[in-house]
Design an enzyme around this catalytic site. Structure first.
Site, PDB file in Angstrom:
ATOM      1  N   LYS A 185       0.857  -1.192   0.000  1.00  0.00           N
ATOM      2  CA  LYS A 185       0.000   0.000   0.000  1.00  0.00           C
ATOM      3  C   LYS A 185       0.891   1.239   0.000  1.00  0.00           C
ATOM      4  O   LYS A 185       1.754   1.402   0.853  1.00  0.00           O
ATOM      5  CB  LYS A 185      -0.893   0.015   1.242  1.00  0.00           C
TER       6      LYS A 185
ATOM      7  N   ASP B 161      -3.305   4.352  -2.067  1.00  0.00           N
ATOM      8  CA  ASP B 161      -4.291   4.838  -1.095  1.00  0.00           C
ATOM      9  C   ASP B 161      -4.292   6.369  -1.089  1.00  0.00           C
ATOM     10  O   ASP B 161      -3.706   6.993  -0.213  1.00  0.00           O
ATOM     11  CB  ASP B 161      -3.899   4.263   0.276  1.00  0.00           C
TER      12      ASP B 161
ATOM     13  N   LYS C   4      -7.311   8.238  -1.692  1.00  0.00           N
ATOM     14  CA  LYS C   4      -8.643   8.709  -1.251  1.00  0.00           C
ATOM     15  C   LYS C   4      -9.129   9.927  -2.053  1.00  0.00           C
ATOM     16  O   LYS C   4      -9.312  11.026  -1.518  1.00  0.00           O
ATOM     17  CB  LYS C   4      -8.624   9.055   0.234  1.00  0.00           C
TER      18      LYS C   4
ATOM     19  N   ASP D 248     -13.285  14.678  -5.503  1.00  0.00           N
ATOM     20  CA  ASP D 248     -13.329  15.908  -6.306  1.00  0.00           C
ATOM     21  C   ASP D 248     -14.545  15.812  -7.223  1.00  0.00           C
ATOM     22  O   ASP D 248     -15.352  14.880  -7.082  1.00  0.00           O
ATOM     23  CB  ASP D 248     -12.013  16.046  -7.104  1.00  0.00           C
TER      24      ASP D 248
ATOM     25  N   THR E 231     -11.971   6.250  10.283  1.00  0.00           N
ATOM     26  CA  THR E 231     -12.068   5.715  11.647  1.00  0.00           C
ATOM     27  C   THR E 231     -11.602   6.733  12.686  1.00  0.00           C
ATOM     28  O   THR E 231     -11.815   6.544  13.870  1.00  0.00           O
ATOM     29  CB  THR E 231     -11.263   4.403  11.797  1.00  0.00           C
TER      30      THR E 231
ATOM     31  N   ARG F 179      -3.101  -6.299  14.261  1.00  0.00           N
ATOM     32  CA  ARG F 179      -1.899  -6.535  15.058  1.00  0.00           C
ATOM     33  C   ARG F 179      -1.781  -8.028  15.354  1.00  0.00           C
ATOM     34  O   ARG F 179      -2.732  -8.616  15.876  1.00  0.00           O
ATOM     35  CB  ARG F 179      -1.976  -5.772  16.393  1.00  0.00           C
TER      36      ARG F 179
ATOM     37  N   ARG G  28       3.307  -0.951  10.566  1.00  0.00           N
ATOM     38  CA  ARG G  28       4.438  -0.995  11.499  1.00  0.00           C
ATOM     39  C   ARG G  28       4.843  -2.370  12.042  1.00  0.00           C
ATOM     40  O   ARG G  28       6.043  -2.594  12.212  1.00  0.00           O
ATOM     41  CB  ARG G  28       4.196   0.021  12.624  1.00  0.00           C
TER      42      ARG G  28
HETATM   43  O1  C5P Z   1       1.221   0.740  11.003  1.00  0.00           O
HETATM   44  P1  C5P Z   1      -0.212   0.328  10.891  1.00  0.00           P
HETATM   45  O2  C5P Z   1      -0.407  -1.157  10.759  1.00  0.00           O
HETATM   46  O3  C5P Z   1      -1.064   0.914  12.003  1.00  0.00           O
HETATM   47  O4  C5P Z   1      -0.669   0.979   9.527  1.00  0.00           O
HETATM   48  C1  C5P Z   1      -1.962   0.855   9.046  1.00  0.00           C
HETATM   49  C2  C5P Z   1      -2.108   1.578   7.742  1.00  0.00           C
HETATM   50  O5  C5P Z   1      -3.488   1.634   7.415  1.00  0.00           O
HETATM   51  C3  C5P Z   1      -1.622   3.032   7.739  1.00  0.00           C
HETATM   52  O6  C5P Z   1      -1.147   3.312   6.427  1.00  0.00           O
HETATM   53  C4  C5P Z   1      -2.871   3.815   8.051  1.00  0.00           C
HETATM   54  O7  C5P Z   1      -2.853   5.109   7.509  1.00  0.00           O
HETATM   55  C5  C5P Z   1      -3.931   2.971   7.350  1.00  0.00           C
HETATM   56  N1  C5P Z   1      -5.278   3.115   7.891  1.00  0.00           N
HETATM   57  C6  C5P Z   1      -5.606   2.850   9.200  1.00  0.00           C
HETATM   58  N2  C5P Z   1      -6.890   2.978   9.633  1.00  0.00           N
HETATM   59  C7  C5P Z   1      -7.825   3.372   8.788  1.00  0.00           C
HETATM   60  C8  C5P Z   1      -7.523   3.635   7.459  1.00  0.00           C
HETATM   61  C9  C5P Z   1      -6.214   3.499   7.032  1.00  0.00           C
HETATM   62  O8  C5P Z   1      -4.745   2.483   9.972  1.00  0.00           O
HETATM   63  N3  C5P Z   1      -9.059   3.456   9.216  1.00  0.00           N
END
Ligand code: C5P
Length: 230
Positions: free
Chosen positions: A34, A61, A63, A66, A117, A179, A209
């Site tokens: 992504k 991504d 988003k 427009d 979110t 996670r 992460r």
């Molecule tokens: O590091 P992590 O696993 O938290 O990253 C999640 C990814 O998904 C990031 O790029 C974040 O911007 C994206 N994201 C999110 N929650 C959302 C929409 C997108 O964490 N509701």
């Protein structure tokens, strides 16, 4: 349709860091990555072309939100770049989403963001002046997304069941906030493990992460992939 590869969020500030990260993976391991606003605005389309040249699939991504004509033209550019999946804000409306579909074509996966979110119900009601529950608003946008001919939505794993119920089983639900068991949630609030996300019917999981910051990203990725497919 469940994608077997977890989507890796390449939340890096520049091309060099991204390249160094991707080079850690064996050549034959084709990934689904992504690319978000930070990396895309830093590097432009070369980062998409680079990831595609390695054989990876790309979820861009950005988003988009427009007027329909502008979104349609932008989507045609993304299609030419070979982007596999991209997204728009459902708040742009059905006409805008239909225009996005026209521009992007039918080959790639086109999804919408419903309510971010980070938006609370109170904020939505006061600021957006939408007098319903957050859950209802998410379902409303999901139904409109399906009506416009898009493939699915980005959503919290907790919303998957209700969204599929309101649309259809094959309406794609892409869920971040994942996670693996035993890993710190960090700033993500309502997290799920890859196995839980599979159980509740996610089609794509996005993981950043826990992979990008791991001491051994390849091992972390493989562990998450195994849990997602177990
Ligand atoms: O590091 P992590 O696993 O938290 O990253 C999640 C990814 O998904 C990031 O790029 C974040 O911007 C994206 N994201 C999110 N929650 C959302 C929409 C997108 O964490 N509701």
């Amino acid at each position: 349709m469940r994608e077997q590869r977890p989507v890796i969020a390449l939340d890096f500030p520049d091309f060099e860091t991204t390249k160094a990260f991707l080079e850690r993976f064996p050549e034959e391991e084709t990934l689904y990555v992504k690319i978000g606003m930070e990396l895309y605005y830093a590097c432009g389309s070369q980062v998409v072309t680079y990831a595609k040249s390695l054989g990876h699939s790309v979820f861009l991504d950005l988003k988009l939100h427009d007027i329909p004509n502008t979104v349609k033209s932008a989507m045609a550019v993304l299609r030419k770049l070979g982007v596999d999946m991209t997204n728009v804000h459902a708040a742009g409306g059905v006409e805008m989403m239909k225009a996005a579909r026209e521009g992007f074509g039918d080959q790639g996966t086109l999804i919408a963001v419903t309510q971010l979110t980070s938006t609370s119900q109170e904020q939505m009601q006061k600021f957006q002046n939408i007098q319903t529950s957050l859950a209802e608003s998410v379902l409303h946008y999901a139904k409109k997304t399906a009506e416009a001919g898009l493939d699915g939505v980005v959503c919290s794993a907790h919303e998957v069941a209700a969204i599929k119920e309101a649309t259809s089983e094959d309406f794609v639900c892409l869920t971040p906030g994942i996670r693996p068991s035993g890993v710190e949630p960090g700033d993500q609030k309502r997290v799920m493990t890859p196995a839980e996300a599979r159980e509740i019917g996610s089609d794509f999981i996005v993981v950043g992460r826990p992979i990008t910051q791991a001491a051994d990203p390849v091992a972390a990725y493989q562990k998450i992939q195994a849990e997602w497919n177990s």
